[in-house]
Structures are given as C-alpha cells and as structure tokens.
Design an enzyme around this catalytic site. Sequence first.
Site, mmCIF file in Angstrom:
data_model
loop_
_atom_site.group_PDB
_atom_site.id
_atom_site.type_symbol
_atom_site.label_atom_id
_atom_site.label_comp_id
_atom_site.label_asym_id
_atom_site.label_seq_id
_atom_site.Cartn_x
_atom_site.Cartn_y
_atom_site.Cartn_z
ATOM 1 N N CYS A 144 0.899 -1.380 -0.065
ATOM 2 C CA CYS A 144 0.079 -0.014 0.105
ATOM 3 C C CYS A 144 0.687 1.282 0.066
ATOM 4 O O CYS A 144 1.724 1.497 0.911
ATOM 5 C CB CYS A 144 -0.831 0.065 1.341
ATOM 6 S SG CYS A 144 -1.804 1.489 1.567
ATOM 7 N N TYR B 243 -5.213 5.501 -8.945
ATOM 8 C CA TYR B 243 -6.442 4.888 -8.505
ATOM 9 C C TYR B 243 -7.508 5.152 -9.383
ATOM 10 O O TYR B 243 -8.405 4.313 -9.942
ATOM 11 C CB TYR B 243 -6.733 4.876 -7.256
ATOM 12 C CG TYR B 243 -5.757 4.251 -6.183
ATOM 13 C CD1 TYR B 243 -6.098 2.701 -5.949
ATOM 14 C CD2 TYR B 243 -4.472 4.634 -5.931
ATOM 15 C CE1 TYR B 243 -5.131 2.087 -5.181
ATOM 16 C CE2 TYR B 243 -3.465 3.697 -5.070
ATOM 17 C CZ TYR B 243 -4.076 2.468 -4.775
ATOM 18 O OH TYR B 243 -2.844 1.803 -4.097
HETATM 19 N N1 LIG Z 1 -6.706 7.731 3.712
HETATM 20 C C1 LIG Z 1 -6.070 6.818 3.878
HETATM 21 C C2 LIG Z 1 -6.116 5.616 2.674
HETATM 22 C C3 LIG Z 1 -5.356 4.384 2.991
HETATM 23 C C4 LIG Z 1 -6.107 3.489 1.736
HETATM 24 O O1 LIG Z 1 -6.972 3.579 1.191
HETATM 25 N N2 LIG Z 1 -5.599 2.180 2.091
HETATM 26 C C5 LIG Z 1 -5.974 1.203 1.206
HETATM 27 C C6 LIG Z 1 -4.636 0.357 0.877
HETATM 28 S S1 LIG Z 1 -3.532 0.921 -0.383
HETATM 29 C C7 LIG Z 1 -7.026 0.382 1.847
HETATM 30 O O2 LIG Z 1 -6.549 -0.441 2.826
HETATM 31 N N3 LIG Z 1 -8.062 -0.161 1.198
HETATM 32 C C8 LIG Z 1 -8.824 -1.018 1.518
HETATM 33 C C9 LIG Z 1 -10.273 -0.602 1.303
HETATM 34 O O3 LIG Z 1 -10.723 0.623 0.998
HETATM 35 O O4 LIG Z 1 -11.182 -1.315 1.636
HETATM 36 C C10 LIG Z 1 -4.798 7.189 4.241
HETATM 37 O O5 LIG Z 1 -3.849 7.629 3.363
HETATM 38 O O6 LIG Z 1 -3.948 6.596 5.198
#
Ligand SMILES: N[C@@H](CCC(=O)N[C@@H](CS)C(=O)NCC(=O)O)C(=O)O
Length: 324
Positions: free
Chosen positions: A63, A195
């Site tokens: 990530c 994304y």
């Molecule tokens: N705003 C968050 C975004 C984190 C994020 O979207 N992480 C992704 C992985 S790259 C995730 O865990 N996605 C799972 C989901 O959206 O269900 C940050 O920057 O900490």
Amino acid sequence: MGQLVDGKWHDVWYDTKASGGKFVRSTAGFRNWITPDGSAGPTGDGGFQAASGRYHLYVSYACPWAHRTLIFRELKELTSHITISAVHPDMLSDGWTFEKDDHGATGDTLYNLPFVRDIYTHAQPDISGRVTVPILWDKERETIVSNESSEIIRMFNSAFDVITGNTQDYWPKTMRDAIEEVNTRVYSDVNNGVYKSGFATTQTAYDDAVGKLFATLDWLDTRLADQRYLMGARLTEADWRLFPTLMRFDPVYHLHFKCNAKRIIDYPNLWAYTRDLYQTPGVAATVNMNHIVRHYHYSHETINPHRIIPINPDLDFDEPHGRG
Ligand SMILES: N[C@@H](CCC(=O)N[C@@H](CS)C(=O)NCC(=O)O)C(=O)O
C-alpha cells in the site's frame, strides 16, 4: 474487499455508480494525534503521549499510503520505538488478512487476530466504514490513534524527537504553504490519480483522471530538471508522499491501472529522482516489490479476473542517479 457496517463485515466492491464511474476515496475515521506531552492535536482527542514501545503500526508493504509511514518510521529512527505488523498482500473477500507468508507478512504480532477488520472492531465494536491500512494503534488504551497516513507521517516527523534525538524536520514551518500546494496537486492527480484511472468504470472518468495524471508527471519532471527535490535543495514530506507512487508506477500502475502514456523510466528527471530517493539510507528496506506486484494483480478481480501476475520490467533502483 468489503466494509464494516455496525461491526459486521459486508463483502462489497467499490460502488462507482453513484459518482458517474469515478472512484471516490472515503475519508479516514480515526484522526487523533500523538503529541510530545499528550495534549490534543489539530483534530481528535488528547491522551496519546509519545512514548517508546507504546504504539504499533499495522501496514501493508503493497500500500502506497502505508509505505509513507514506514519511510518516516525509518528516517526518524523510530524502528526500535514503534513496532509493526505487516498484512498479507492478497486482499480478497475478507479484506486485509493476517495470513503469514515468506516474503514479509508477519501476522498480527499483537493479538494474533485473523483479519485487519478485527483490529477495527476491537477499537470500536459497532464501527461502520472501510477497513484500511495504515493503522496507528495504541497498545495502552487498546484503540486506534489514526488511520490517516498524511497525519501519521506528521506525528512521526516531530512527536518523538525528544525520545529519539532525531530532529530532522521534513515539514519545516517556513515551507508549509509551498509544500501544501505541491501535496494537493500530487495527491489528487498522482497518488490518487492512478487509482482514479485504474478504478474508473466509464471512459470519461478514465480520460479525465489519466489526462491529469500525465500532465502532472510532465510538470514534475520539468520541476526536477534544475532542483534535486520537489521543494528545492531540501528533502521534505512532499518527496516522501510522491515516492511510493513512483516506485509502483512501472511495475503496477502502467499496466494494471492503464496508466500507459509513458513509464517513469521514460522521464529522465523523475527516474533519476526515484533512484535518488530509493538510495536514501533506510528507504530500500521499506520497499517490498514482491508484495507490491502480488497485491494489485491478485486482489483486483474486476481488473485482472484470472489473477495472472505479469512478468514485469527488471528495474535497477540501485543504479547511480547522478543527482545532488
Ligand atoms: N486515507 C487513507 C487511505 C488508506 C487506504 O485507502 N489504504 C488502502 C490500501 S492501499 C486500503 O486499505 N484499502 C482497503 C479498502 O478501501 O477497503 C490513508 O492515506 O491513510
């Protein structure tokens, strides 16, 4: 992939219908701050005082948002003060899991729970929302301090300075407005832009995102022609926010997210800059290319239904960069 509703898991993919085919990232739910004296930060509650061994970071090496926090943990010499657990790269119907693998997935080293969603319900049993990484966990209060990477890196930048003696500042007061300006464009068009391109479900949404992405990469390449870092001679958080996306670009985003007008290696300044940042002491240890390539191609069934992992270019991030 799914989300929690009143503490119960629902396996659903991103809904882009309501937004005309556009991918819209939801906002993080835990926004507290660790501070040197435990006073409240800009948002959330106080009571999270910096201390060695008290906090734990849940990350995915795949990530890019978690990657920033790993970089700051290294650069600010926090590795012996903040422990970590790294999730398995495959994010399928159970979301992120604590399965272990030979390439760096550690399991949940605090509670030995099976799924990352269990960390969220441990903090708040009736929670609703997406189950994202990174998560900054407080072992003392057994709750989530923050799941917003842009804020976690600012805590790491200064909150533990008295404990570590490392006073390197990647968010200097006099440069904050200028940094914010770059961050805003890089976040929208590049970090999130890949994304938005990859998850778009209409041609218009894709065209819009991918056009902005390459316009901003062109702009960044020109900016880096006569200065070593994004803000000039000084390395700042703006660089560390861009770097995780650049590392993933040629191996993943170029093919998997259809960001294929150019590769990073086609941009002379951006490519040398990526290697320069990669070769900064401590940073290479935060890059797990196995997890990066595996995660995206294996987890996104709507984009790659047969889960074929591509051959990928053999990029040499250690090649001399000639900058600085
Ligand atoms: N705003 C968050 C975004 C984190 C994020 O979207 N992480 C992704 C992985 S790259 C995730 O865990 N996605 C799972 C989901 O959206 O269900 C940050 O920057 O900490």
